[in-house]
Design an enzyme around this catalytic site. Structure first.
Site, PDB file in Angstrom:
ATOM      1  N   ASP A   1     125.883  44.379 -72.072  1.00 22.71           N
ATOM      2  CA  ASP A   1     126.514  44.031 -73.334  1.00 22.71           C
ATOM      3  C   ASP A   1     127.843  43.297 -73.176  1.00 22.71           C
ATOM      4  O   ASP A   1     128.507  43.008 -74.158  1.00 22.71           O
ATOM      5  CB  ASP A   1     126.703  45.281 -74.209  1.00 22.71           C
ATOM      6  N   GLN A   2     128.234  42.977 -71.939  1.00 20.26           N
ATOM      7  CA  GLN A   2     129.461  42.202 -71.767  1.00 20.26           C
ATOM      8  C   GLN A   2     129.329  40.815 -72.382  1.00 20.26           C
ATOM      9  O   GLN A   2     130.301  40.261 -72.892  1.00 20.26           O
ATOM     10  CB  GLN A   2     129.815  42.080 -70.285  1.00 20.26           C
TER      11      GLN A   2
ATOM     12  N   MET B   1     136.980  42.866 -66.322  1.00 20.91           N
ATOM     13  CA  MET B   1     135.976  43.154 -65.300  1.00 20.91           C
ATOM     14  C   MET B   1     136.532  44.094 -64.241  1.00 20.91           C
ATOM     15  O   MET B   1     135.821  44.965 -63.733  1.00 20.91           O
ATOM     16  CB  MET B   1     135.470  41.864 -64.661  1.00 20.91           C
TER      17      MET B   1
ATOM     18  N   SER C   1     120.638  37.746 -69.543  1.00 27.59           N
ATOM     19  CA  SER C   1     121.699  38.023 -68.593  1.00 27.59           C
ATOM     20  C   SER C   1     121.136  38.332 -67.216  1.00 27.59           C
ATOM     21  O   SER C   1     119.959  38.662 -67.062  1.00 27.59           O
ATOM     22  CB  SER C   1     122.546  39.216 -69.074  1.00 27.59           C
TER      23      SER C   1
ATOM     24  N   THR D   1     131.755  32.189 -68.491  1.00 25.00           N
ATOM     25  CA  THR D   1     131.734  33.533 -67.910  1.00 25.00           C
ATOM     26  C   THR D   1     131.478  33.415 -66.408  1.00 25.00           C
ATOM     27  O   THR D   1     131.319  32.329 -65.869  1.00 25.00           O
ATOM     28  CB  THR D   1     130.645  34.408 -68.552  1.00 25.00           C
ATOM     29  N   CYS D   2     131.394  34.553 -65.740  1.00 22.02           N
ATOM     30  CA  CYS D   2     131.111  34.538 -64.304  1.00 22.02           C
ATOM     31  C   CYS D   2     129.723  33.983 -64.012  1.00 22.02           C
ATOM     32  O   CYS D   2     129.487  33.411 -62.942  1.00 22.02           O
ATOM     33  CB  CYS D   2     131.216  35.959 -63.742  1.00 22.02           C
ATOM     34  N   ASN D   3     128.801  34.168 -64.931  1.00 20.51           N
ATOM     35  CA  ASN D   3     127.416  33.776 -64.691  1.00 20.51           C
ATOM     36  C   ASN D   3     127.016  32.452 -65.314  1.00 20.51           C
ATOM     37  O   ASN D   3     125.970  31.905 -64.972  1.00 20.51           O
ATOM     38  CB  ASN D   3     126.462  34.857 -65.222  1.00 20.51           C
TER      39      ASN D   3
END
Length: 421
Positions: A123-124, A203, A117, A59-61
């Site tokens: 909730d993504q 996104m 997160s 993911t992005c994170n």
């Protein structure tokens, strides 16, 4: 230790991960995967000696590699990852954390529930974990195994339950909402501002919707070859991706959120373009969409994913966090019960075999005296064996589902004693 037995080997659950807490966006970008590349990487990792199943969450994170690993084989997931990425430097190892067995399981449950997160309660991540599991089934040869499958499915169940039963009061479902709140705290209002969103993936759509809800006039870029089939949030305008720089002078704020491996906005593209004196650019992509040097242009303020960290949990969230934690622990207990039950399968198989053999001995004389061809008699014996095995399985696993673990174990031990002699 959380361990389970396959047909021959003893295996355990292992993962390595890098996230926004441990590494800046440029380091995370080196290890990020697209969906296509993640699928190919999972196949390569699963084919490594000592690995029986693999799931990649990118993911992005964060980037996480999950595997079921043979304890008798020396497996290093970090080395596997670096080989796939073509990375030879060992200096990046410091940014990774390794978790095994119970620690790994606990991490996944808390992660899927939105409790780890960048934005607490978003909730993504729930959708991203589901997509990671589905991607492991999308290959010609499944890359996951039964334990990882059940682990991920039960973690998703916990996340869904929290989403339904624990409404987090801050209501920010994504990083873009946090960015909007961040700007609002600085006195910046999006009301009647002209905004452009580069990227029309999930996104990008969330960003466009959030900006519109904040009162902005939103335009979304569309790749020309997709312009006839792409849906964008109702009320937003659209332009071709190639026209983004022509539209730039009108913009007060631009968000870029694509899966492209290349920059969508480079410093050279701004040459000869006069933008507004207080243009805000928000880069929500990993790897980056916007060349960092763009932030040095006069009048431009550039934010990236790491600009919107939550330094501490707001006091009003504490009660909700405790309720969510209780759900996580309950769902984790169910997973561990299931995992412990796998150790009973060989014992249950032995009980079933003894019971079927017992039945055969009791009906052997009857079948022998029954007039029929020998082939028919053998087919009948086989059919009876199969039916008897199914009945025994139904009885035993029915007990497992209806009794607590301790009583069920006593029942299994009692059945074993019946056939000890």
């Amino acid at each position: 230790m959380v361990k389970y037995e396959g047909e021959l080997e003893v295996m355990s659950i292992s993962m390595i991960g890098i996230d926004h807490n441990m590494a800046p966006v440029d380091i995370r970008a080196k290890f990020a995967f697209t969906k296509k590349n993640a699928g190919e990487a999972m196949e390569k990792i699963k084919n490594q000696n000592g690995i029986y199943g693999c799931v990649i969450l990118s993911t992005c994170n964060r980037l996480e590699v999950w595997a079921s690993v043979d304890d008798e084989v020396d497996v290093c997931l970090y080395d596997c990852l670096c080989r796939i990425k073509g990375i030879t430097e060992d200096s990046y190892r410091q940014y990774f954390v390794e978790r095994k067995d119970q620690e790994a399981v606990e991490h996944l449950f808390y992660l899927t529930s939105g409790l780890k997160s960048q934005i607490i309660g978003e909730d993504q991540i729930l959708t991203q974990v589901k997509d990671a599991l589905h991607l492991s089934f999308a290959r010609e040869e499944f890359t996951t195994d039964s334990v990882l499958e059940v682990l991920f499915r039960m973690a998703v169940t916990a996340g869904k339950k929290i989403k339904t039963e624990v409404p987090f009061s801050h209501g920010n479902p994504s990083v873009i909402h946090q960015a909007i709140g961040f700007l609002a705290e600085k006195g910046y209002s999006l009301r009647d501002k002209t905004c452009m969103v580069i990227g029309n993936g999930e996104m990008g759509k969330v960003a466009a919707q959030a900006l519109q809800e904040a009162g902005a006039d939103v335009t979304v870029t569309i790749r020309q070859y997709r312009s006839g089939v792409v849906n964008i949030p109702l009320g937003c305008k659209r332009i071709n991706y190639g026209d983004r720089m022509e539209y730039m002078p009108q913009c007060d704020l631009v968000v870029s959120a694509t899966a492209s491996p290349n920059f969508t906005l480079k410093e050279e593209l701004f040459q000869g373009i006069r933008t507004k004196d207080d243009l805000i650019l928000i880069d929500l992509a990993v790897p980056r969409d916007i060349e960092p040097s763009v932030g040095k242009i006069q009048g431009v303020t550039l934010y990236d994913m790491d600009s919107f960290r939550i330094e501490e949990v707001p006091a009003e969230l504490q009660e909700n966090l405790e309720a969510a934690g209780a759900i996580v622990r309950e769902q984790m207990d169910e997973f561990f019960q299931w995992l412990d039950g796998r150790d009973l399968i060989p014992r249950i198989q032995d009980i079933k075999d003894e019971a079927v053999n017992d039945l055969n001995l009791r009906i052997a004389k009857i079948l022998k005296k029954t007039p029929m061809e020998e082939d028919d008699r053998q087919n009948l014996v086989h059919a009876v064996d199969t039916a008897a095995g199914k009945v025994v399985n139904k009885l035993i696993f029915g007990l497992r589902d209806s009794l607590n673990q301790e009583i069920f174990l006593e029942c299994v031990a009692g059945l074993e004693k019946i056939y000890e002699e």
